[in-house]
Design a protein around this motif. Structure first.
Motif, PDB file in Angstrom:
ATOM      1  N   ARG A   1      -4.170  18.082 -12.965  1.00 20.13           N
ATOM      2  CA  ARG A   1      -3.803  17.881 -11.564  1.00 20.13           C
ATOM      3  C   ARG A   1      -2.951  16.624 -11.410  1.00 20.13           C
ATOM      4  O   ARG A   1      -1.917  16.638 -10.718  1.00 20.13           O
ATOM      5  CB  ARG A   1      -5.079  17.754 -10.724  1.00 20.13           C
ATOM      6  CG  ARG A   1      -4.830  17.473  -9.255  1.00 20.13           C
ATOM      7  CD  ARG A   1      -6.140  17.228  -8.531  1.00 20.13           C
ATOM      8  NE  ARG A   1      -6.801  16.021  -8.998  1.00 20.13           N
ATOM      9  CZ  ARG A   1      -6.464  14.795  -8.625  1.00 20.13           C
ATOM     10  NH1 ARG A   1      -5.457  14.617  -7.776  1.00 20.13           N
ATOM     11  NH2 ARG A   1      -7.109  13.741  -9.094  1.00 20.13           N
ATOM     12  N   VAL A   2      -3.358  15.537 -12.085  1.00 21.26           N
ATOM     13  CA  VAL A   2      -2.602  14.286 -12.003  1.00 21.26           C
ATOM     14  C   VAL A   2      -1.219  14.451 -12.626  1.00 21.26           C
ATOM     15  O   VAL A   2      -0.211  13.991 -12.085  1.00 21.26           O
ATOM     16  CB  VAL A   2      -3.374  13.147 -12.701  1.00 21.26           C
ATOM     17  CG1 VAL A   2      -2.508  11.893 -12.806  1.00 21.26           C
ATOM     18  CG2 VAL A   2      -4.660  12.831 -11.949  1.00 21.26           C
ATOM     19  N   LEU A   3      -1.160  15.145 -13.770  1.00 20.79           N
ATOM     20  CA  LEU A   3       0.135  15.366 -14.427  1.00 20.79           C
ATOM     21  C   LEU A   3       1.072  16.185 -13.547  1.00 20.79           C
ATOM     22  O   LEU A   3       2.280  15.937 -13.504  1.00 20.79           O
ATOM     23  CB  LEU A   3      -0.087  16.075 -15.774  1.00 20.79           C
ATOM     24  CG  LEU A   3      -0.763  15.242 -16.867  1.00 20.79           C
ATOM     25  CD1 LEU A   3      -1.027  16.092 -18.100  1.00 20.79           C
ATOM     26  CD2 LEU A   3       0.086  14.019 -17.232  1.00 20.79           C
ATOM     27  N   ALA A   4       0.496  17.152 -12.836  1.00 21.16           N
ATOM     28  CA  ALA A   4       1.316  17.968 -11.939  1.00 21.16           C
ATOM     29  C   ALA A   4       1.898  17.112 -10.815  1.00 21.16           C
ATOM     30  O   ALA A   4       3.060  17.288 -10.423  1.00 21.16           O
ATOM     31  CB  ALA A   4       0.482  19.115 -11.366  1.00 21.16           C
TER      32      ALA A   4
ATOM     33  N   LEU B   1       2.651  14.071 -11.095  1.00 21.82           N
ATOM     34  CA  LEU B   1       3.693  13.261 -11.725  1.00 21.82           C
ATOM     35  C   LEU B   1       4.881  14.103 -12.188  1.00 21.82           C
ATOM     36  O   LEU B   1       5.835  13.569 -12.764  1.00 21.82           O
ATOM     37  CB  LEU B   1       3.102  12.513 -12.931  1.00 21.82           C
ATOM     38  CG  LEU B   1       2.119  11.372 -12.605  1.00 21.82           C
ATOM     39  CD1 LEU B   1       1.407  10.918 -13.864  1.00 21.82           C
ATOM     40  CD2 LEU B   1       2.872  10.205 -11.970  1.00 21.82           C
ATOM     41  N   ASP B   2       4.769  15.409 -11.933  1.00 20.67           N
ATOM     42  CA  ASP B   2       5.825  16.354 -12.333  1.00 20.67           C
ATOM     43  C   ASP B   2       6.011  16.360 -13.844  1.00 20.67           C
ATOM     44  O   ASP B   2       7.125  16.448 -14.363  1.00 20.67           O
ATOM     45  CB  ASP B   2       7.153  16.011 -11.643  1.00 20.67           C
ATOM     46  CG  ASP B   2       8.111  17.203 -11.635  1.00 20.67           C
ATOM     47  OD1 ASP B   2       7.632  18.342 -11.740  1.00 20.67           O
ATOM     48  OD2 ASP B   2       9.331  16.976 -11.527  1.00 20.67           O
TER      49      ASP B   2
END
Length: 292
Positions: free
Chosen positions: A282-285, A287-288
């Motif tokens: 979720r966090v990586l998403a 951050l794109d």
């Protein structure tokens, strides 16, 4: 208690759920009088407590004028289950009524859960903990992600994540939030304590001394600084208000704890906490970052 401003702007309302369901199966809106002793509360109702004074006021109104807006129920094995309108049901019982006007509809468990959550989010003030439990119930019972919950309810993913983090608080602190003794902002601040054993005493101190959010944050900053080991023989300096504000803004953005460490030379690092592989994704998403 939760702020009403946070309750507005839900992208998918109760009427939308009703109309979407009706597109699949025609419904009738005929109102009938149903025996109160044949009705059970919604098993997915997120609200755990009801304001007794408000219920008494509603009960007195019902004694005088009756129930103007029918509740909505579905048939069950033993009578009916409430889809929407539990306050009117409870107040009618308090008023000594034997029946209540109701509309009978056909709803599956998934729709029951969504309506229970939406009705409370839109029409009543859930405590932050009750709201968090409502989101958690949708995730677990429907086997969906935080992203799907945010899409269904029209809330951002960080908003949902921030509420879900409250469920990691000790039970005694959750009760303080439920009672309205601690605000959402104060509860979130407590989660930033590095030594989790300090959460309960810090929460009690906040309530007993009537600390503001800003005062609590200063106490937490000192507690975290005192709990850190000095680096290479020198004491670590307190973080500037700019760094603290940046941590808070990034924490809101990612829906998790963010720590910024800065050296005197201006270099440093940013740490973003995550609780599981799904939370990391979720966090990586946000951050794109795409690892596919």
């Amino acid at each position: 208690m939760a702020n009403n401003k946070n309750k507005k702007g839900l992208g998918r309302g109760i009427d939308a759920i009703f109309s979407n369901f009706e597109d699949q199966e025609p419904q009738t809106d005929s109102v009938s009088e149903v025996q109160l002793d044949q009705i059970r509360p919604n098993p997915y109702q997120p609200r755990r407590t009801f304001n007794e004074d408000a219920l008494n006021d509603l009960a007195n109104s019902i004694k005088e004028s009756g129930v103007f807006q029918p509740i909505i129920v579905r048939e069950s094995v033993n009578g009916y289950e409430i889809i929407a309108g539990e306050r009117r049901y409870r107040a009618s019982k308090m008023a000594g009524k034997a029946t209540i006007p109701a509309i009978v509809r056909t709803f599956d468990d998934e729709a029951m859960m969504e309506v229970a959550v939406l009705e409370n989010l839109q029409r009543e003030d859930l405590s932050p903990i009750e709201e968090a439990r409502a989101y958690d119930t949708l995730i677990k019972k429907l086997n969906i992600t935080q992203a799907e919950v945010s899409k269904r309810l029209g809330k951002s993913r960080p908003y949902i994540a921030n509420y879900l983090r409250l469920l990691s608080l000790p039970e005694s602190v959750k009760r303080l939030v439920d009672a309205g003794d601690l605000s959402m902002a104060q509860a979130r601040s407590l989660l930033s304590l590095k030594r989790k054993s300090q959460i309960v005493p810090m929460a009690r101190k906040t309530v007993s001394e009537g600390l503001t959010v800003r005062q609590l944050e200063k106490l937490i900053a000192r507690a975290n600084a005192n709990g850190q080991e000095p680096t290479k023989g020198s004491r670590k300096s307190a973080k500037s208000p700019y760094v603290r504000a940046s941590e808070n803004q990034l924490g809101d953005r990612f829906g998790t704890k963010v720590n910024i460490e800065q050296t005197k030379k201006g270099t440093g690092k940013i740490e973003i906490d995550f609780e599981s592989e799904a939370d990391l994704n979720r966090v990586l998403a946000l951050l794109d970052v795409n690892l596919d």
